[in-house]
Design a protein around this motif. Sequence first.
Motif, PDB file in Angstrom:
ATOM      1  N   ASN A 196       0.810  -1.232   0.000  1.00  0.00           N
ATOM      2  CA  ASN A 196       0.000   0.000   0.000  1.00  0.00           C
ATOM      3  C   ASN A 196       0.834   1.269   0.000  1.00  0.00           C
ATOM      4  N   LEU A 197       1.823   1.336  -0.863  1.00  0.00           N
ATOM      5  CA  LEU A 197       2.770   2.450  -0.841  1.00  0.00           C
ATOM      6  C   LEU A 197       2.119   3.795  -1.153  1.00  0.00           C
ATOM      7  N   GLU A 198       1.017   3.790  -1.897  1.00  0.00           N
ATOM      8  CA  GLU A 198       0.367   5.053  -2.276  1.00  0.00           C
ATOM      9  C   GLU A 198      -0.674   5.509  -1.256  1.00  0.00           C
ATOM     10  N   LYS A 199      -0.906   4.688  -0.223  1.00  0.00           N
ATOM     11  CA  LYS A 199      -1.921   5.060   0.775  1.00  0.00           C
ATOM     12  C   LYS A 199      -1.517   6.339   1.500  1.00  0.00           C
ATOM     13  N   VAL A 200      -2.436   7.296   1.590  1.00  0.00           N
ATOM     14  CA  VAL A 200      -2.186   8.527   2.334  1.00  0.00           C
ATOM     15  C   VAL A 200      -2.403   8.242   3.816  1.00  0.00           C
ATOM     16  N   LEU A 201      -1.347   8.402   4.598  1.00  0.00           N
ATOM     17  CA  LEU A 201      -1.421   8.132   6.032  1.00  0.00           C
ATOM     18  C   LEU A 201      -1.579   9.407   6.860  1.00  0.00           C
ATOM     19  N   TYR A 202      -1.135  10.528   6.320  1.00  0.00           N
ATOM     20  CA  TYR A 202      -1.230  11.803   7.019  1.00  0.00           C
ATOM     21  C   TYR A 202      -2.069  12.746   6.160  1.00  0.00           C
ATOM     22  N   PRO A 203      -3.378  12.765   6.396  1.00  0.00           N
ATOM     23  CA  PRO A 203      -4.287  13.464   5.491  1.00  0.00           C
ATOM     24  C   PRO A 203      -4.067  14.968   5.402  1.00  0.00           C
ATOM     25  N   ALA A 204      -3.551  15.595   6.464  1.00  0.00           N
ATOM     26  CA  ALA A 204      -3.380  17.049   6.442  1.00  0.00           C
ATOM     27  C   ALA A 204      -2.379  17.496   5.384  1.00  0.00           C
ATOM     28  N   THR A 205      -1.431  16.609   5.043  1.00  0.00           N
ATOM     29  CA  THR A 205      -0.393  16.983   4.081  1.00  0.00           C
ATOM     30  C   THR A 205      -0.316  16.033   2.896  1.00  0.00           C
ATOM     31  N   GLY A 206      -1.114  14.971   2.896  1.00  0.00           N
ATOM     32  CA  GLY A 206      -1.048  14.001   1.807  1.00  0.00           C
ATOM     33  C   GLY A 206       0.173  13.095   1.865  1.00  0.00           C
ATOM     34  N   PHE A 207       0.792  12.991   3.032  1.00  0.00           N
ATOM     35  CA  PHE A 207       2.015  12.202   3.218  1.00  0.00           C
ATOM     36  C   PHE A 207       1.676  10.721   3.125  1.00  0.00           C
ATOM     37  N   THR A 208       2.341  10.010   2.225  1.00  0.00           N
ATOM     38  CA  THR A 208       1.975   8.628   1.915  1.00  0.00           C
ATOM     39  C   THR A 208       2.829   7.617   2.677  1.00  0.00           C
ATOM     40  N   LYS A 209       2.429   6.352   2.568  1.00  0.00           N
ATOM     41  CA  LYS A 209       3.206   5.293   3.195  1.00  0.00           C
ATOM     42  C   LYS A 209       4.592   5.197   2.568  1.00  0.00           C
ATOM     43  N   ALA A 210       4.699   5.401   1.262  1.00  0.00           N
ATOM     44  CA  ALA A 210       6.015   5.392   0.624  1.00  0.00           C
ATOM     45  C   ALA A 210       6.914   6.455   1.245  1.00  0.00           C
ATOM     46  N   GLU A 211       6.348   7.607   1.568  1.00  0.00           N
ATOM     47  CA  GLU A 211       7.134   8.686   2.181  1.00  0.00           C
ATOM     48  C   GLU A 211       7.505   8.332   3.625  1.00  0.00           C
ATOM     49  N   VAL A 212       6.630   7.601   4.312  1.00  0.00           N
ATOM     50  CA  VAL A 212       6.973   7.116   5.654  1.00  0.00           C
ATOM     51  C   VAL A 212       8.202   6.221   5.585  1.00  0.00           C
ATOM     52  N   LEU A 213       8.193   5.279   4.653  1.00  0.00           N
ATOM     53  CA  LEU A 213       9.325   4.363   4.516  1.00  0.00           C
ATOM     54  C   LEU A 213      10.590   5.111   4.119  1.00  0.00           C
ATOM     55  N   HIS A 214      10.453   6.082   3.228  1.00  0.00           N
ATOM     56  CA  HIS A 214      11.604   6.885   2.828  1.00  0.00           C
ATOM     57  C   HIS A 214      12.157   7.658   4.031  1.00  0.00           C
ATOM     58  N   TYR A 215      11.259   8.204   4.855  1.00  0.00           N
ATOM     59  CA  TYR A 215      11.705   8.933   6.035  1.00  0.00           C
ATOM     60  C   TYR A 215      12.535   8.038   6.942  1.00  0.00           C
ATOM     61  N   TYR A 216      12.025   6.843   7.253  1.00  0.00           N
ATOM     62  CA  TYR A 216      12.752   5.966   8.170  1.00  0.00           C
ATOM     63  C   TYR A 216      14.088   5.518   7.586  1.00  0.00           C
ATOM     64  N   ALA A 217      14.131   5.322   6.271  1.00  0.00           N
ATOM     65  CA  ALA A 217      15.419   4.991   5.647  1.00  0.00           C
ATOM     66  C   ALA A 217      16.393   6.159   5.779  1.00  0.00           C
TER      67      ALA A 217
END
Length: 293
Positions: A16-37
């Motif tokens: 679900n890499l395209e799922k928006v997890l942070y609705p206020a900014t449209g931050f997606t699951k792919a961006e979450v994974l990129h952040y942790y990396a």
Amino acid sequence: MAPITEVEGRRLPLSNLEKVLYPATGFTKAEVLHYYATVAEVLLPHLRDRAVSFLRYPDGPGGQVFFTKNVPPGTPDWVTTAEVPRSEGPSRMVLVQDLPSLMWAANLVTEFHTHQWLVQNPGEADRIVFDLDPGPPATIVHCCEVALWLRDRLAEDGIEAYAKTSGSKGLHLLAAVRGASPERVSDYAKGLAVEAEKAMPRLVLHRMTRSLRPGKVFVDWSQNAARKTTAAPYTLRARAEPLVSAPVTWKEVEECRSPDGLALTAPDLGPRLTDHGDLLAPLLDPEHAGTLP
């Protein structure tokens, strides 16, 4: 089928890499994974050898949010686990020891929470923590005032404190300690919280009583108990925006004038790490550990 990626020789399905997890900014699951990396180099040392509790929010903070303390079903056999003592009996928990384990856990969409002790020695705390939680209309500005008092009071006992945002509305103070049980650290922390309330009675509260909270900063000393956990440095939080529990400088604490003055999100962390490195690195150095009086 979820795409497979390889991390240091471990194959990981990422869903679900395209799922928006942070609705206020449209931050997606792919961006979450990129952040942790991106922050893995500074985050992993603060997780290593600490049993990790996961606060999971797989559909974003507006969906189901739940704690996972035991090893989740389906955990790969290469993820390190350890038996951890609890009042109700020992249980097995995850250790995030390396980048593959971090990315596996990040794919579950989680906040990382850790104890104030290492799994090798659960009877000895190596951290002291204060969670400064403002009761509206108090804000993080008031937390900063209390943090500065606690920093100076800890220094009187030879203990050097460091600050990070909670990733919500408050502030965390941390210091490295040695040679004390979690019970001893809890007693010491409670004593300082009581002192802070006596010094600033209109601002500080050391008790959790909800009716007393408005307009005051609750100095939560109880997270030093052996069973308690605290949001780890650099973890994302389950909020509308991708807020991070991020280390801050004492100058930033001293100069905080706005309720949003220390609100740091995932995109802020890359430039901050370039400028400051890991502001909490001294916590990892035994030479910086203080001894309780």
